[in-house]
Write an enzyme that holds these catalytic residues in place. Structure first.
Site, PDB file in Angstrom:
ATOM      1  CG  HIS A   1      12.025 -25.561   8.689  1.00 52.04           C
ATOM      2  ND1 HIS A   1      12.608 -26.681   9.236  1.00 52.04           N
ATOM      3  CD2 HIS A   1      12.671 -24.508   9.221  1.00 52.04           C
ATOM      4  CE1 HIS A   1      13.558 -26.309  10.073  1.00 52.04           C
ATOM      5  NE2 HIS A   1      13.620 -24.993  10.087  1.00 52.04           N
TER       6      HIS A   1
ATOM      7  CG  ASP B   1       1.571 -14.094   4.325  1.00 53.19           C
ATOM      8  OD1 ASP B   1       2.793 -14.022   4.530  1.00 53.19           O
ATOM      9  OD2 ASP B   1       0.746 -13.394   4.953  1.00 53.19           O
TER      10      ASP B   1
ATOM     11  N   GLY C   1       7.398 -20.981  15.616  1.00 57.09           N
ATOM     12  CA  GLY C   1       6.296 -20.024  15.755  1.00 57.09           C
ATOM     13  C   GLY C   1       5.414 -20.335  16.951  1.00 57.09           C
ATOM     14  CE1 TYR C   2       1.944 -16.175  18.122  1.00 58.26           C
ATOM     15  CE2 TYR C   2       2.335 -16.472  15.775  1.00 58.26           C
ATOM     16  CZ  TYR C   2       2.203 -15.647  16.861  1.00 58.26           C
ATOM     17  OH  TYR C   2       2.327 -14.282  16.708  1.00 58.26           O
TER      18      TYR C   2
ATOM     19  CE  LYS D   1       3.353 -27.213  11.848  1.00 58.25           C
ATOM     20  NZ  LYS D   1       4.415 -26.218  11.965  1.00 58.25           N
TER      21      LYS D   1
ATOM     22  CG  HIS E   1      -1.417 -23.845   8.752  1.00 59.47           C
ATOM     23  ND1 HIS E   1      -1.079 -24.721   9.757  1.00 59.47           N
ATOM     24  CD2 HIS E   1      -0.385 -22.984   8.666  1.00 59.47           C
ATOM     25  CE1 HIS E   1       0.084 -24.387  10.258  1.00 59.47           C
ATOM     26  NE2 HIS E   1       0.546 -23.345   9.617  1.00 59.47           N
ATOM     27  NE  ARG E   2       4.230 -24.303   6.073  1.00 60.31           N
ATOM     28  CZ  ARG E   2       4.075 -23.618   7.207  1.00 60.31           C
ATOM     29  NH1 ARG E   2       3.599 -22.402   7.193  1.00 60.31           N
ATOM     30  NH2 ARG E   2       4.386 -24.157   8.365  1.00 60.31           N
TER      31      ARG E   2
HETATM   32  P1  IMP Z   1       4.590 -17.103   7.221  1.00 62.10           P
HETATM   33  O1  IMP Z   1       3.690 -16.232   6.443  1.00 62.10           O
HETATM   34  O2  IMP Z   1       4.537 -18.528   6.807  1.00 62.10           O
HETATM   35  O3  IMP Z   1       5.992 -16.579   7.309  1.00 62.10           O
HETATM   36  O4  IMP Z   1       4.033 -17.101   8.714  1.00 62.10           O
HETATM   37  C1  IMP Z   1       3.865 -15.914   9.480  1.00 62.10           C
HETATM   38  C2  IMP Z   1       3.989 -16.253  10.936  1.00 62.10           C
HETATM   39  O5  IMP Z   1       2.936 -17.155  11.316  1.00 62.10           O
HETATM   40  C3  IMP Z   1       5.296 -16.957  11.322  1.00 62.10           C
HETATM   41  O6  IMP Z   1       6.299 -16.028  11.629  1.00 62.10           O
HETATM   42  C4  IMP Z   1       4.882 -17.758  12.534  1.00 62.10           C
HETATM   43  O7  IMP Z   1       4.910 -16.940  13.691  1.00 62.10           O
HETATM   44  C5  IMP Z   1       3.430 -18.108  12.239  1.00 62.10           C
HETATM   45  N1  IMP Z   1       3.340 -19.448  11.631  1.00 62.10           N
HETATM   46  C6  IMP Z   1       3.253 -19.754  10.313  1.00 62.10           C
HETATM   47  N2  IMP Z   1       3.172 -21.081  10.132  1.00 62.10           N
HETATM   48  C7  IMP Z   1       3.226 -21.618  11.368  1.00 62.10           C
HETATM   49  C8  IMP Z   1       3.202 -22.956  11.836  1.00 62.10           C
HETATM   50  O8  IMP Z   1       3.124 -23.949  11.079  1.00 62.10           O
HETATM   51  N3  IMP Z   1       3.273 -23.105  13.167  1.00 62.10           N
HETATM   52  C9  IMP Z   1       3.370 -22.079  14.037  1.00 62.10           C
HETATM   53  N4  IMP Z   1       3.419 -20.821  13.657  1.00 62.10           N
HETATM   54  C10 IMP Z   1       3.336 -20.584  12.325  1.00 62.10           C
END
Ligand code: IMP
Length: 192
Positions: free
Chosen positions: A11, A69, A150-151, A172, A177-178
């Site tokens: 994704h 991250d 995730g959330y 989205k 954020h991303r």
């Molecule tokens: P990561 O660093 O991108 O792997 O994110 C760490 C954790 O944050 C993930 O395992 C999710 O639980 C949560 N997370 C990250 N990005 C999202 C998002 O776009 N939506 C919901 N949860 C997220």
């Protein structure tokens, strides 16, 4: 120009390739480098973990690379789960387990403000750059929607009435954020 994205998350790769569509940058995944080791995220900050991942791949392959991250920061929990978002309910838990724990910890909380924060760490020609994307919103009391991960089912971004799991993915990605951190990365790279 080739740039490694230190992830194997489909994704994230899809989203990053889309954001960088109008640049001359070709994103390479860790799979394409035949790298399948788990990089230990030992930092207690989001910035630190993004750097650990980028450094690891840069050291191993001597390539230009970026890593991301993300953490969910909840105001009434003083920024938790934050850097521990993926393992809030413990090691090797499901997204649902983390959501359940968060809703439990926020039971009765009047202040439900939260934000997602992403840091991207880029190493380009051995120089380091950091990009941050934030989306503000709130945590609702029960899960809604089937999309995302995730959330997403409990996060409603500011200015919207639906959760990230209910909103179309392109919506989205345009406000997340991303998405914002990737936009900053794309703008920066387009000037190089
Ligand atoms: P990561 O660093 O991108 O792997 O994110 C760490 C954790 O944050 C993930 O395992 C999710 O639980 C949560 N997370 C990250 N990005 C999202 C998002 O776009 N939506 C919901 N949860 C997220």
């Amino acid at each position: 120009m080739q740039l490694v994205f230190a992830t194997n998350n489909r994704h994230k790769l899809f989203e990053a390739r889309n954001k960088l569509l109008n640049t001359n940058i070709d994103i390479i995944s860790l799979n394409e480098l035949n790298f399948d080791e788990e990089i230990e995220e030992t930092s207690d900050t989001i910035e630190g973990n993004a750097k650990i991942k980028a450094d690891c791949i840069n050291n191993r392959f001597s390539c230009d690379v970026f890593a991301d991250d993300t953490g969910l920061e909840v105001e009434c929990l003083h920024g938790a789960p934050g850097v521990y978002s993926s393992r809030y309910a413990g090691e090797h838990v499901s997204y649902e387990d983390n959501v359940t724990k968060l809703l439990y910890d926020m039971q009765g909380a009047a202040n439900r403000k939260a934000r997602f924060r992403t840091c991207i760490h880029l190493i380009l020609n051995n120089q380091h750059f950091v990009f941050e994307g934030i989306v503000n919103g709130k945590i609702i009391a029960e899960a809604h929607g089937k999309g995302g991960f995730g959330y997403d089912p409990i996060f409603v971004p500011e200015g919207f009435s639906q959760t990230f799991a209910e909103l179309p993915l392109d919506v989205k990605n345009s406000i997340s954020h991303r998405g914002k951190a990737l936009d900053l990365l794309a703008t920066f790279l387009s000037t190089r």
